[in-house]
Motif scaffolding. Structure first.
Motif, short mmCIF file in Angstrom:
data_model
loop_
_atom_site.label_atom_id
_atom_site.label_comp_id
_atom_site.label_asym_id
_atom_site.label_seq_id
_atom_site.Cartn_x
_atom_site.Cartn_y
_atom_site.Cartn_z
N ILE A 87 61.57 -13.39 60.73
CA ILE A 87 61.71 -13.20 59.43
C ILE A 87 62.20 -12.55 58.99
CG2 ILE A 87 60.37 -11.33 58.53
CD1 ILE A 87 58.06 -11.29 59.76
N GLN A 88 63.31 -12.57 57.88
CA GLN A 88 64.58 -11.69 57.38
C GLN A 88 64.01 -12.27 55.78
OE1 GLN A 88 67.67 -14.08 58.58
NE2 GLN A 88 69.46 -12.28 57.82
N TYR A 89 64.62 -10.78 55.39
CA TYR A 89 65.37 -10.71 53.46
C TYR A 89 65.79 -9.65 53.20
CZ TYR A 89 64.34 -8.90 49.12
OH TYR A 89 63.75 -8.98 47.33
N ASN A 90 67.12 -10.69 53.26
CA ASN A 90 68.49 -9.72 52.71
C ASN A 90 68.46 -9.88 51.02
OD1 ASN A 90 69.03 -12.55 50.71
ND2 ASN A 90 70.23 -13.18 52.17
N GLY A 91 67.40 -8.50 50.19
CA GLY A 91 66.86 -8.65 49.42
C GLY A 91 67.53 -9.74 47.80
N ILE A 92 67.25 -11.40 48.18
CA ILE A 92 67.56 -12.16 47.47
C ILE A 92 66.66 -13.50 48.00
CG2 ILE A 92 69.43 -13.92 47.07
CD1 ILE A 92 71.82 -12.20 46.98
N THR A 93 66.32 -13.75 49.40
CA THR A 93 65.92 -14.16 49.87
C THR A 93 64.53 -14.17 50.98
OG1 THR A 93 67.73 -16.29 49.49
CG2 THR A 93 65.82 -16.59 51.23
N ALA A 94 63.96 -14.83 50.97
CA ALA A 94 62.53 -14.38 51.79
C ALA A 94 62.82 -15.30 52.48
CB ALA A 94 61.68 -14.10 51.70
N TYR A 95 63.12 -15.42 53.91
CA TYR A 95 62.68 -16.28 55.33
C TYR A 95 62.41 -16.43 55.88
CZ TYR A 95 65.73 -18.76 59.80
OH TYR A 95 65.10 -19.29 60.64
N VAL A 96 61.24 -17.12 56.80
CA VAL A 96 60.47 -17.15 57.59
C VAL A 96 60.64 -18.53 58.63
CG1 VAL A 96 58.14 -17.05 58.71
CG2 VAL A 96 58.67 -15.95 56.61
N ASP A 97 61.31 -18.32 60.04
CA ASP A 97 61.01 -19.32 60.33
C ASP A 97 59.90 -19.73 61.04
OD1 ASP A 97 61.53 -21.12 63.03
OD2 ASP A 97 63.64 -20.84 62.19
N THR A 98 59.13 -21.10 61.15
CA THR A 98 57.94 -20.94 61.72
C THR A 98 56.77 -20.50 62.95
OG1 THR A 98 57.78 -23.09 61.10
CG2 THR A 98 57.18 -21.37 59.21
#
Length: 505
Positions: free
Chosen positions: A235-246
């Motif tokens: 789970i990652q969020y860099n302020g621009i993109t929310a990302y999930v490896d599922t």
């Protein structure tokens, strides 16, 4: 009088401000959209405590009920490999996912393990759309039934779903002459184009390794990325993109709630949003009853054929993913030795990624047909070819070229073959030594090698094996799983153990 006028002016100003605020409030809208992605779902019945299609469908149903603005996507790998898929080529997965259909599904490399014709047949049986913008026929023409960018409008919010498959699929699956364009480049280009065409939210639905995911994150072209392939949760969020490896097998599911604020100022539309990640451990999820009934039906059908004891192991066996892809294992030794016994080859070399049980067996465990087919679910054949030492050494270099990534090409080998590896050396220069029966592999000498039909065709990067003098090809070879079952049954009790065949420094 002046004081009265001043009070009146104040009232009028306050009234004007209230009216302005009312207009702004009327124009501002808040929309909550939930994105739920799953991928790498192999075991239809899951583990003992979590995962599986019944729990996965239960979560999807609950999310859709809680928020009708839920977009449910699949990011690759369901048709293979699994125990039942080895028998029905993935039809069980289609039947079970049809019960709670996806809004969009992206094919993973394992969708092509049984060839493109099987994938097309399963695509037609699906009650949901499949899409990938980077797959075409060899001449660039589209694949019938395989869609492209999907647009959805949710309460005025325009969402573009960018579906992209993994460009390495031709190396690791049977994709025939289909063409796979660059995953990252194609995805980023499409995302930017969707933004130019008015998308409020741009969502990547991709099957890609972490390295690709990070490149897509760095592009700043996506609002959300839902990715599969790596079998873990990120789970990652860099302020621009929310990302999930599922994750894998729906063991853990991560809904992403996006609260979208839409407003208008000076005639310009403004869209802002913020994410909320929710972590669902499916060990705490009650299975969907309808799906569970179908799962039990499949289990009963399998049990009749597969729960037959064929022998036992007197030593512990380990087929965990992180083991068979990085070092010698007793399970790899057992399989390779069985192939030599069945084929009469000098030695055997197989890819660790073809061993899929992902489990440990204690010493004394009785082995069943189910165990062996769970370990070797792809239906690969044992083939035999005459190869030069040069081909073998090049193949082994390929096998250890991506140890740090845990790539499936890592070799498991039979008795008599010994390999020393320097994992810190540059790829292509990692084999320190390789010998057979105590003698160094001679680049000019010819050896009789057993492998699987997938590797012989250049799969997993073993292109060095192509062009060999084939003695037993895939059409005439026996199932690897059958060779192992016969070996265990004839031995009665097996006792493989790690004995230094592969030493990684």
């Amino acid at each position: 009088m002046k004081r009265a006028l001043s009070r009146m002016s104040g009232i009028l100003l306050a009234t004007s401000m209230l009216c302005s605020a009312a207009v702004t409030a009327a124009q501002a809208e808040t929309v909550k959209i939930t994105f739920l992605g799953v991928g790498d779902v192999y075991q239809f019945d899951g583990g003992k405590t979590r995962g599986g299609l019944a729990r996965m469908n239960a979560v999807a149903k609950a999310e859709k009920a809680a928020n009708p603005n839920t977009i449910y996507v699949f990011d690759g790998d369901m048709l293979s490999p699994s125990l039942l898929s080895g028998l029905d080529k993935g039809q069980n997965m289609i039947d079970l996912t049809n019960m709670v259909p996806f809004d969009l599904a992206v094919p993973g490399n394992h969708e092509f393990d049984f060839g493109t014709e099987n994938f097309i047949a399963k695509l037609k049986d699906s009650k949901y759309p499949w899409a990938a913008i980077n797959i075409t026929h060899a001449d660039g023409s589209p694949i019938e039934g395989l869609g492209g960018v999907m647009w959805k409008e949710i309460e005025g919010v325009k969402v573009a779903l960018i579906p992209v498959a993994q460009d390495t699929s031709p190396e690791v699956a049977t994709t025939d002459d289909w063409k796979f364009e660059s995953t990252v480049e194609t995805a980023v280009t499409a995302a930017k184009q969707a933004r130019d065409e008015g998308a409020d939210l741009v969502v990547g639905v991709v099957q890609a390794p972490h390295s690709y995911d990070q490149l897509m994150l760095a592009s700043k072209a996506f609002d959300v990325i839902l990715s599969g392939d790596d079998h873990d949760v990120v789970i990652q969020y860099n302020g621009i993109t929310a990302y999930v490896d599922t994750s894998i097998d729906a063991n853990y599911m991560i809904p992403v709630d996006i609260t979208v604020n839409v407003s208008e100022k000076d005639g310009k539309r403004r869209v802002s949003w913020e994410p909320n990640f929710r972590f669902i451990d499916t060990a705490n999820v009650t299975p969907d009853p309808e799906t569970e009934a179908k799962v039990k039906q499949f289990q009963e059908e399998l049990g009749k054929e597969l729960d037959v004891v064929i022998g036992k192991t007197e030593t512990a066996l380990d087929s965990r993913r992180n083991m068979v892809r990085t070092q010698e294992t007793a399970m790899g030794d057992l399989i390779a030795d069985a192939m030599v016994k069945a084929s009469g080859a000098d030695f055997a070399i197989i890819n660790g990624g073809g061993i899929r049980g992902d489990k440990e067996y204690a010493a004394g465990t009785e082995l069943t047909r189910r165990d062996i087919l769970s370990e070797l679910p792809f239906g690969n054949k044992t083939v035999v070819a005459e190869m030069t030492g040069k081909q073998i050494l090049e193949g082994l270099e390929n096998g250890v070229s991506m140890i740090e990534d845990g790539a499936g090409r890592f070799p498991q080998v039979s008795e008599g073959l010994k390999i020393e590896v320097d994992s810190k050396a540059a790829p292509g220069s990692r084999i320190v030594s390789a010998s057979f029966n105590g003698e160094p592999i001679d680049p000019a000498k010819t050896y009789k090698v057993a492998t699987n039909d997938y590797m012989l065709g250049g799969g997993d990067g073993y292109t060095a094996f192509t062009g060999s003098n084939v003695i037993v090809d895939g059409n005439n070879g026996k199932l690897m799983a059958n060779d192992v079952m016969v070996y265990v049954r004839e031995m009665g009790a097996v006792s493989p153990k790690v004995d230094g065949r592969i030493v990684v420094k």
